[in-house]
Design a protein around this motif. Structure first.
Motif, mmCIF file in Angstrom:
data_model
loop_
_atom_site.group_PDB
_atom_site.id
_atom_site.type_symbol
_atom_site.label_atom_id
_atom_site.label_comp_id
_atom_site.label_asym_id
_atom_site.label_seq_id
_atom_site.Cartn_x
_atom_site.Cartn_y
_atom_site.Cartn_z
ATOM 1 N N MET A 188 84.235 -47.979 6.458
ATOM 2 C CA MET A 188 85.606 -48.164 7.104
ATOM 3 C C MET A 188 85.269 -49.428 8.078
ATOM 4 N N LYS A 189 86.160 -50.139 8.461
ATOM 5 C CA LYS A 189 86.056 -51.323 9.321
ATOM 6 C C LYS A 189 85.320 -50.870 10.616
ATOM 7 N N SER A 190 84.573 -51.921 11.074
ATOM 8 C CA SER A 190 84.029 -51.492 12.209
ATOM 9 C C SER A 190 84.716 -50.921 13.606
ATOM 10 N N VAL A 191 85.873 -51.711 13.467
ATOM 11 C CA VAL A 191 86.889 -51.451 14.487
ATOM 12 C C VAL A 191 87.202 -49.849 14.434
ATOM 13 N N TYR A 192 87.296 -49.460 13.338
ATOM 14 C CA TYR A 192 87.744 -48.089 13.191
ATOM 15 C C TYR A 192 86.519 -47.206 13.647
ATOM 16 N N ASN A 193 85.300 -47.464 13.344
ATOM 17 C CA ASN A 193 84.311 -46.719 13.881
ATOM 18 C C ASN A 193 84.033 -46.636 15.285
ATOM 19 N N ASP A 200 86.258 -56.456 19.358
ATOM 20 C CA ASP A 200 87.238 -57.394 19.167
ATOM 21 C C ASP A 200 88.276 -56.456 20.130
ATOM 22 N N GLU A 211 92.078 -56.531 18.550
ATOM 23 C CA GLU A 211 92.124 -55.591 17.421
ATOM 24 C C GLU A 211 91.699 -54.084 17.593
ATOM 25 N N GLN A 218 94.702 -51.041 17.195
ATOM 26 C CA GLN A 218 94.319 -49.840 16.245
ATOM 27 C C GLN A 218 94.541 -48.633 17.189
ATOM 28 N N GLN A 260 89.695 -41.328 6.297
ATOM 29 C CA GLN A 260 89.929 -42.554 5.781
ATOM 30 C C GLN A 260 91.323 -42.636 5.427
ATOM 31 N N ASN A 290 93.038 -45.764 7.217
ATOM 32 C CA ASN A 290 93.496 -46.926 6.375
ATOM 33 C C ASN A 290 94.846 -46.998 5.835
#
Length: 367
Positions: free
Chosen positions: A1-6, A30, A33, A37, A301, A305
């Motif tokens: 997963m994208k770092s921002v999700y984690n 960020d 971002e 999110q 996920q 996503n």
């Protein structure tokens, strides 16, 4: 997963369980971002104080943080302004001898340290079908009108009561949607709901709500429906975790499992529990075992996503295009740009992929 999700998931664990922030994970955030999110996932308002408290580590730009704070204050004000109207509605029900059970938001809000920061866009209540017309008539005295589309559809699970300038009230006939969930005999569950309802007090007024067990069962069903429509978000999971953690050693787990088994969604319940345990810090009851599977991972996920389009000339007026609208747009695009074979393939593939996903997580909804 994208770092921002984690990063977002980790911050939610910090919020829910008071965990110590992971300095390495949050070292390169960020801010724009992260905020976007959090907003898309419905958690930005109640997560703001956690972000603000740890901004020496996050180092989010001052302008972004100020914007985040302003939006949070607006959310809190709107939520507090809803309470007098909600009290008026419940008083109206009581005066007219209507038994109503509040669902979801109003109950879940009380699990949050600052209830006004958990946003609620409408009021959901369960009404006995025998009292539905009486309830609708009573609400017209407050200026509400029924949505004709679901009012005239006896198979629709709720009737929207609408009034200009204020929030909608959803009068639920049932908590199980027969149009796209397996047809089952859930009369035992319905009997339990009405028999075991309980009184709750919020902001000085009382109302009926579901028993903790039935509230959790309804949360599982509600999350399943949102996953089916591709609009599940982290706020749903946060509600579930906070409520479950609060009642975990008081609830009748066997009753929950047997009820969900009768509805053929027990496997989904296990996957949902494990997802919440892995990513949001759900605490299992004492002496309760849960096996981890890769199927638990694909729920988070899918939520993180999810494919979503936003129409917006003004960020404050953004509107989400739901799964069906998106599919219609894709159909039109495919038809205008492909051969017959490719047209059919591109239309059918998303449906097949969704069906496979739902089966993997223990859901078998009809399309």
């Amino acid at each position: 997963m994208k770092s921002v999700y984690n990063q977002l998931l980790h911050l939610l664990r910090v919020f829910i369980n008071g965990e110590i922030p992971d300095k390495e994970l949050l070292a390169s955030v960020d801010g724009v971002e992260l905020y976007n999110q959090a907003r898309l996932q419905g958690v930005s308002s109640f997560l703001f104080e956690t972000v603000y408290q740890h901004n020496d580590l996050l180092k989010i730009d001052h302008n972004v943080l100020t914007h985040w704070k302003e939006k949070t204050v607006v959310t809190a004000a709107r939520q507090l302004m809803m309470l007098p109207t909600i009290e008026t509605i419940f008083n109206l029900f009581e005066t007219n001898g209507i038994t109503a059970i509040s669902l979801k938001g109003l109950v879940f809000k009380e699990q949050y340290p600052r209830p006004e920061l958990r946003s609620m866009n409408d009021l959901d209540v369960l009404i006995n079908e025998k009292q539905m017309n009486q309830c609708i008539e009573a609400m017209t005295s407050l200026g509400y009108k029924p949505n004709e589309l679901n009012y005239n559809d006896p198979d629709h699970m709720h009737i929207d009561m609408i009034k200009a300038g204020t929030f909608a009230v959803e009068l639920h006939r049932t908590l199980w949607h027969p149009k796209y969930m397996q047809k089952i005999d859930n009369s035992d569950w319905v009997d339990h709901i009405w028999k075991d309802k309980r009184l709750q007090t919020v902001a000085g007024f009382q109302f009926y709500c579901l028993s903790p067990e039935d509230e959790l069962i309804n949360a599982v069903i509600h999350t399943a429906r949102h996953l089916k429509h591709s609009n599940a978000n982290l706020r749903l999971l946060s509600d579930f975790v906070l409520f479950f953690n609060s009642y975990r050693n008081q609830i009748d787990i066997n009753y929950i499992e047997q009820t969900l088994k009768s509805m053929a969604i027990l496997d989904f319940y296990y996957y949902l529990m494990d997802t919440c345990r892995l990513y949001l810090g759900l605490h299992l009851p004492d002496n309760y075992q849960l096996n981890s599977t890769k199927n638990s991972v694909i729920i988070i996920q899918n939520i993180m996503n999810k494919e979503e389009m936003i129409i917006s000339s003004d960020r404050d007026q953004e509107k989400k295009i739901n799964g069906y609208q998106y599919l219609l747009q894709k159909i039109k695009l495919v038809i205008s740009n492909s051969s017959i074979y490719n047209k059919l393939l591109k239309i059918v593939h998303p449906l097949r992929s969704k069906a496979r996903f739902l089966r993997k997580i223990g859901l078998h909804f009809r399309y």
